[in-house]
Motif scaffolding. Structure first.
Motif, PDB file in Angstrom:
ATOM      1  N   ILE B 117       1.910   2.108   0.512  1.00 17.18           N
ATOM      2  CA  ILE B 117       3.272   1.568   0.618  1.00 17.18           C
ATOM      3  C   ILE B 117       3.543   0.488  -0.429  1.00 17.18           C
ATOM      4  N   ALA B 281       7.349   5.881 -12.704  1.00 19.48           N
ATOM      5  CA  ALA B 281       6.101   6.045 -13.453  1.00 19.48           C
ATOM      6  C   ALA B 281       4.950   5.332 -12.744  1.00 19.48           C
ATOM      7  N   VAL B 282       5.227   4.163 -12.170  1.00 19.52           N
ATOM      8  CA  VAL B 282       4.188   3.455 -11.410  1.00 19.52           C
ATOM      9  C   VAL B 282       3.810   4.274 -10.173  1.00 19.52           C
ATOM     10  N   ALA B 285       1.503   7.179 -11.131  1.00 21.48           N
ATOM     11  CA  ALA B 285       0.107   6.797 -11.389  1.00 21.48           C
ATOM     12  C   ALA B 285      -0.623   6.545 -10.069  1.00 21.48           C
ATOM     13  N   TYR B 286       0.047   5.878  -9.132  1.00 22.28           N
ATOM     14  CA  TYR B 286      -0.590   5.617  -7.834  1.00 22.28           C
ATOM     15  C   TYR B 286      -0.677   6.878  -6.975  1.00 22.28           C
ATOM     16  N   THR B 303      -2.247  -0.532  -0.069  1.00 24.59           N
ATOM     17  CA  THR B 303      -1.275  -1.071  -1.019  1.00 24.59           C
ATOM     18  C   THR B 303      -1.954  -1.080  -2.394  1.00 24.59           C
ATOM     19  N   VAL B 304      -1.226  -1.498  -3.400  1.00 22.12           N
ATOM     20  CA  VAL B 304      -1.818  -1.568  -4.747  1.00 22.12           C
ATOM     21  C   VAL B 304      -3.061  -2.458  -4.780  1.00 22.12           C
ATOM     22  N   ILE B 307      -6.510  -0.443  -4.444  1.00 17.02           N
ATOM     23  CA  ILE B 307      -6.813   0.685  -5.324  1.00 17.02           C
ATOM     24  C   ILE B 307      -7.518   0.208  -6.590  1.00 17.02           C
ATOM     25  N   ALA B 308      -8.751   0.678  -6.801  1.00 16.24           N
ATOM     26  CA  ALA B 308      -9.458   0.340  -8.039  1.00 16.24           C
ATOM     27  C   ALA B 308      -8.704   0.979  -9.210  1.00 16.24           C
ATOM     28  N   PRO B 309      -8.484   0.188 -10.285  1.00 13.26           N
ATOM     29  CA  PRO B 309      -7.645   0.648 -11.402  1.00 13.26           C
ATOM     30  C   PRO B 309      -8.038   2.005 -11.992  1.00 13.26           C
ATOM     31  N   ALA B 310      -9.335   2.313 -12.057  1.00 14.35           N
ATOM     32  CA  ALA B 310      -9.767   3.566 -12.693  1.00 14.35           C
ATOM     33  C   ALA B 310      -9.125   4.793 -12.042  1.00 14.35           C
ATOM     34  N   LEU B 312      -6.159   5.254 -11.233  1.00 13.06           N
ATOM     35  CA  LEU B 312      -4.791   5.501 -11.702  1.00 13.06           C
ATOM     36  C   LEU B 312      -4.745   6.373 -12.938  1.00 13.06           C
ATOM     37  N   SER B 313      -5.865   6.459 -13.634  1.00 11.79           N
ATOM     38  CA  SER B 313      -5.846   7.091 -14.956  1.00 11.79           C
ATOM     39  C   SER B 313      -6.481   8.470 -14.925  1.00 11.79           C
TER      40      SER B 313
END
Lengths: 325, 325
Positions: B117, B281-282, B285-286, B303-304, B307-310, B312-313
């Motif tokens: 969310i 776009a955000v 990615a999520y 929530t954001v 989430i570990a950044p890796a 998203l890619s």
């Protein structure tokens, strides 16, 4: 309380010491040194111990922050101590990161520990911002500018020149390049177009300034590809005006979205009074994450890319959602 | 390929559509609407379906991006569809986030799905930057500035005034306040000192402009606490100069480290041509992260921060370490 040990007591070690002291959920238990511990006096009220004690694997610490140099210290130290403890380092030799990661991963997987490498602001927070921006806007370009700030490596390179007593080198981003990137021009920028180098140099009496200036400006890798200015100053002036270690910079990402090509600029920038203290503060937040994740059973080598942001904060998830989201 | 469904085809839904289309590892499988699907024409080449088909729980999608309003749509829709699919929304009513999180968590835990969310840029990327900065520099202060950008809520509020045909409202950060924060002054700023509001208003012929201007400027919550300027313009001018939905802003964090109180400024700023396309776009990615994490067995509301950044890619961890770290 998360029990923290620091290995190495230079500028970075002192930065970590200060940051851990400021963290209410962390306790600094010892500072480890390769020197004779009795010769090292520290600012906080913790014991200074020899690395030999660390080598026993019996020190009661949840995470060891390794504050060594990337050239020779960390490639040895981090895998070595990853066999015994959760560890974190600030390894910043970009080209050797994959190799270092593998060595640390082998060690920490076997030990059931976590080894987080290449933490700080670049690599570290800047890396995160390159990743987030690219993941959000795959059609785009990342630019990293450093400075204005002191480069220790470049300062050291000048000090090695014959006749030089002391030196301080500032890396300075070129304003025109910054402006063009921020305006979304997506320029191709050469090394020379992105940064200049400003040197403040103290020389021995009677030294040949012209020769020293030439040696600096023509030094390959360090200065030859840049517009470099050399200022000869007195030792007093160096102490008075150039004794700090400020740094910073910006990651600027320009990308587009949509069927009509709407443009977006994402910028993350840092202005730091003290590079080692800020780096130490980043390491400390990630040390918290390492200790927590390992207590949940996570192991192996990690980077900032692998750590969910909530693990960095001592604030509960409920509070974070209520007040930071 | 990660199969994505979009629920709702307004500005945000179109932003997600464009972003998914640009993602090589994702496939847009359908757009769902509460309207009659035959009346909705979409830009990409995907079927438009009724939400009734979604309600069966049998749609073949890895993640559903719910593009509804925070006031009434999302509090109902997100928990409802979290029982059936991995979902993600951009819920932005800050005060109600804890309640919404709980409702989504109950639903998605039971379903073994993930419900992420409050994703986008604020809440979203700005939240992340508040969290990262506070975790690194616990002794410090976060400031969030929005704009210059169009506030849809404020534009709508003006449109509800008698005699108004159309309106566009820009939120504008006050330059002096920005400068003081960036300089590390840590000022206490009132609502009025941080932002101004600029309104462009089209009125009916013969409408009482003085009365309309007064009603705008005195509107509680929306305008009364701000310095507001009202410009009456023609419909053509509104179309020509104010048809975009730009936005942006900055999270500026000033904090200190060390025993001598060294100061640091961390700034994250966005300049967006299109607010809904960037938000889309955000979300996209999520959505990738949600699908991946669920395939690893993770479930529940997120929530954001979680989430570990890796994740998203679409780029592999090896590549990320080699080229982004």
């Amino acid at each position: 309380m998360i029990k923290v040990g620091i290995l190495g007591y230079g500028n970075l070690g002192r930065g970590v010491e200060a940051a851990v002291t400021l963290s209410e959920d962390m306790e600094l238990v010892a500072i480890y040194t390769r020197r004779n511990p009795s010769t090292v006096s520290v600012k906080s009220n913790v014991p200074v111990k020899s690395t030999e004690e660390l080598d026993t694997g019996k020190e009661d610490i949840d995470v060891l922050v390794i504050c060594g140099g990337s050239a020779t210290d960390l490639p040895e130290m981090t895998p070595k101590y990853a066999k015994l403890y959760n560890v974190i380092d600030s390894f910043d030799t970009h080209a050797r990161i994959p190799e270092h990661f593998k060595n640390v991963d082998d060690a920490s997987q076997k030990a059931g520990k976590i080894g987080l490498i290449s933490c700080g602001w670049d690599p570290g927070m800047f890396s995160l911002n390159r990743l987030y921006a690219t993941a959000i806007l795959p059609k785009g370009e990342a630019y990293t500018f450093w400075g204005k700030g002191v480069s220790q490596g470049h300062s050291d390179a000048i000090r090695r020149i014959d006749g030089v007593i002391d030196a301080r080198q500032y890396t300075v981003p070129v304003k025109d390049a910054l402006d063009r990137v921020r305006a979304g021009e997506n320029p191709e920028l050469s090394t020379r177009e992105k940064h200049t180098r400003e040197c403040y140099v103290v020389v021995e009496e009677g030294a040949d300034k012209a020769r020293i200036e030439k040696e600096i400006k023509e030094m390959p890798n360090y200065f030859a590809d840049y517009d470099t200015t050399v200022n000869f100053i007195s030792e007093e002036e160096l102490k008075k005006n150039h004794s700090g270690l400020p740094h910073g910079g910006s990651v600027i990402y320009t990308g587009e979205t949509g069927f009509e090509g709407n443009k977006h600029v994402i910028e993350y920038s840092l202005k730091l009074d003290s590079n080692p203290e800020f780096t130490g503060a980043v390491l400390t937040a990630y040390a918290r994450a390492v200790a927590r994740l390992n207590s949940e059973g996570v192991k192996g080598a990690k980077t900032v890319f692998d750590i969910a942001p909530a693990y960095l904060s001592p604030i509960s998830s409920d509070e974070l959602r209520a007040h930071f989201l």
